[in-house]
Each structure stands twice: as C-alpha cells, then as structure tokens.
Scaffold this active site. Structure first.
Site, PDB file in Angstrom:
ATOM      1  N   CYS A 145      -2.042 -55.299 -77.088  1.00 46.37           N
ATOM      2  CA  CYS A 145      -0.806 -56.056 -77.257  1.00 46.37           C
ATOM      3  C   CYS A 145      -1.146 -57.539 -77.383  1.00 46.37           C
ATOM      4  O   CYS A 145      -1.925 -58.077 -76.590  1.00 46.37           O
ATOM      5  CB  CYS A 145       0.119 -55.825 -76.067  1.00 46.37           C
ATOM      6  SG  CYS A 145       1.588 -56.883 -76.093  1.00 46.37           S
ATOM      7  N   CYS A 186       0.427 -59.315 -73.913  1.00 47.29           N
ATOM      8  CA  CYS A 186      -0.026 -59.004 -72.540  1.00 47.29           C
ATOM      9  C   CYS A 186      -1.443 -58.465 -72.476  1.00 47.29           C
ATOM     10  O   CYS A 186      -1.949 -58.205 -71.385  1.00 47.29           O
ATOM     11  CB  CYS A 186       0.938 -58.032 -71.870  1.00 47.29           C
ATOM     12  SG  CYS A 186       0.784 -56.319 -72.426  1.00 47.29           S
ATOM     13  N   CYS A 213       6.320 -53.200 -76.734  1.00 44.87           N
ATOM     14  CA  CYS A 213       5.304 -52.904 -75.720  1.00 44.87           C
ATOM     15  C   CYS A 213       5.995 -52.502 -74.414  1.00 44.87           C
ATOM     16  O   CYS A 213       6.845 -53.236 -73.910  1.00 44.87           O
ATOM     17  CB  CYS A 213       4.419 -54.124 -75.501  1.00 44.87           C
ATOM     18  SG  CYS A 213       3.233 -53.910 -74.160  1.00 44.87           S
ATOM     19  N   CYS A 246       5.224 -55.261 -71.604  1.00 45.05           N
ATOM     20  CA  CYS A 246       5.721 -56.646 -71.631  1.00 45.05           C
ATOM     21  C   CYS A 246       6.915 -56.878 -72.545  1.00 45.05           C
ATOM     22  O   CYS A 246       7.468 -57.970 -72.544  1.00 45.05           O
ATOM     23  CB  CYS A 246       4.592 -57.601 -72.010  1.00 45.05           C
ATOM     24  SG  CYS A 246       4.217 -57.637 -73.777  1.00 45.05           S
ATOM     25  N   CYS A 274      -3.206 -45.922 -84.292  1.00 48.38           N
ATOM     26  CA  CYS A 274      -3.039 -44.689 -83.517  1.00 48.38           C
ATOM     27  C   CYS A 274      -2.689 -45.100 -82.087  1.00 48.38           C
ATOM     28  O   CYS A 274      -3.559 -45.549 -81.341  1.00 48.38           O
ATOM     29  CB  CYS A 274      -4.350 -43.914 -83.589  1.00 48.38           C
ATOM     30  SG  CYS A 274      -4.302 -42.349 -82.722  1.00 48.38           S
TER      31      CYS A 274
END
Ligand code: FE
Length: 176
Positions: free
Chosen positions: A140, A143, A91, A94, A163
């Site tokens: 995520c 986060c 991510c 984060c 996606c």
C-alpha cells in the site's frame, strides 16, 4: 379504509432504516472511518509510518497477518477473487484508494486480480526473493501494508496482474 395502506407505507419506509445498521447518511464522512482504527481514512493520503506494535493494536488479526507479516490467504477462499461488483477497492488497513473495478479481470489464480492501480501512488513495489521465488511485492502506498504481488501475465492494456489478498481490500460500490 385509509388506515391499512397508510400503515403499509409507514412500515415499508421504516424497514431499511431500522433493520440495516450499515446505512449511513450520504455525507462526506460516509464509510471513511473504521471502528478501533484511528488511522483509517479514504480521504487522507498522508503517509503512515507506524510500528508493527501500533498496527497490531488497531487491525483485526487477519488483516494484521497479511499487512505486516506478509501473509497470503488461501486461493479461492477470499471474498473478492470472483467478485464482479462495480466500485472501488480500498486498503483494509488504512483506507487508501487502491483499485477500480474497471481494472479487475477474471483470473483463474484464486485471488482478486487487477491490471492497474487506481493511481500510480496508490501502491509501491519491492523485490521479494522469499520462498525460493523472484517476485515483486505490492505494498500500500500509504501504510506500506503488504497487499500481494504483481506479475507480467495480465491482460491488455498493461499486461500486468496485480494479484491481491481479498483480506486487504475493502470494497465500496458505486453510488447509483
Ligand atoms: Fe494501506
């Protein structure tokens, strides 16, 4: 006689270390931090609960736009939609580990597409009825940043298509 070859070896050994500031010694802190973002970690899986105001202080504008405003990058413009490197995707907000390149597949949609998350807890899902569509949003797991959507038209073994927005992904190549 020996001066030229010795000098050549010296220069060739020095070149990578002096011209590439990205090279970091291979210790446990390798690429696990991000300048200006104290919440970024590739090892800490503790859930983050920050306000948008706090995120705005530490995220680049484009990452903030996708992560917190649920934006979408234009198709075929992201850096990973047709990328085939071997490694892991984290991510961008984060540092949470999200996907392995093993689960990435060539998709004609214009965004990086995966058939499964790296761990079940890497991501979480929410229904999204915005823009006149019924979709499932992928966030995520650490986060709560918006990553993209998941669809049922992916390849085996899961039939799923995660996606994703390239802007929300940091790629780390496998070490040799
Ligand atoms: Fe995250």
């Amino acid at each position: 006689m020996l001066l030229a070859p010795t000098l050549l070896i010296f220069l060739s050994c020095q070149q990578p270390m002096t011209t590439n500031s990205e090279i970091i010694s291979p210790d446990t802190t390798m690429n696990t931090s991000k300048t200006g973002n104290p919440y970024y970690s590739r090892t800490d899986t503790t859930k983050l609960e920050l306000s948008d105001t706090e995120w705005q202080k530490v995220l680049p504008e484009d990452v903030y736009y996708i992560a917190r405003n649920k934006g979408t990058e234009r198709a075929f413009t992201g850096k990973y939609w047709d990328y085939e490197g071997l490694g892991n995707y984290y991510c961008a907000a984060c540092g949470n580990a999200l996907f392995k390149s093993d689960s990435k597949f060539a998709s004609s949609c214009g965004w990086p597409s995966f058939y499964e998350a790296l761990r079940p807890a890497s991501v979480r899902y929410e229904s999204d009825n915005s823009h006149g569509m019924r979709r499932i949003e992928v966030l995520c797991g650490r986060c709560d940043g918006h990553l993209g959507h998941i669809f049922d038209d992916g390849p085996p073994p899961t039939g799923k298509r995660f996606c994703m927005n390239s802007i929300m992904l940091d790629f780390e190549p496998d070490s040799k």
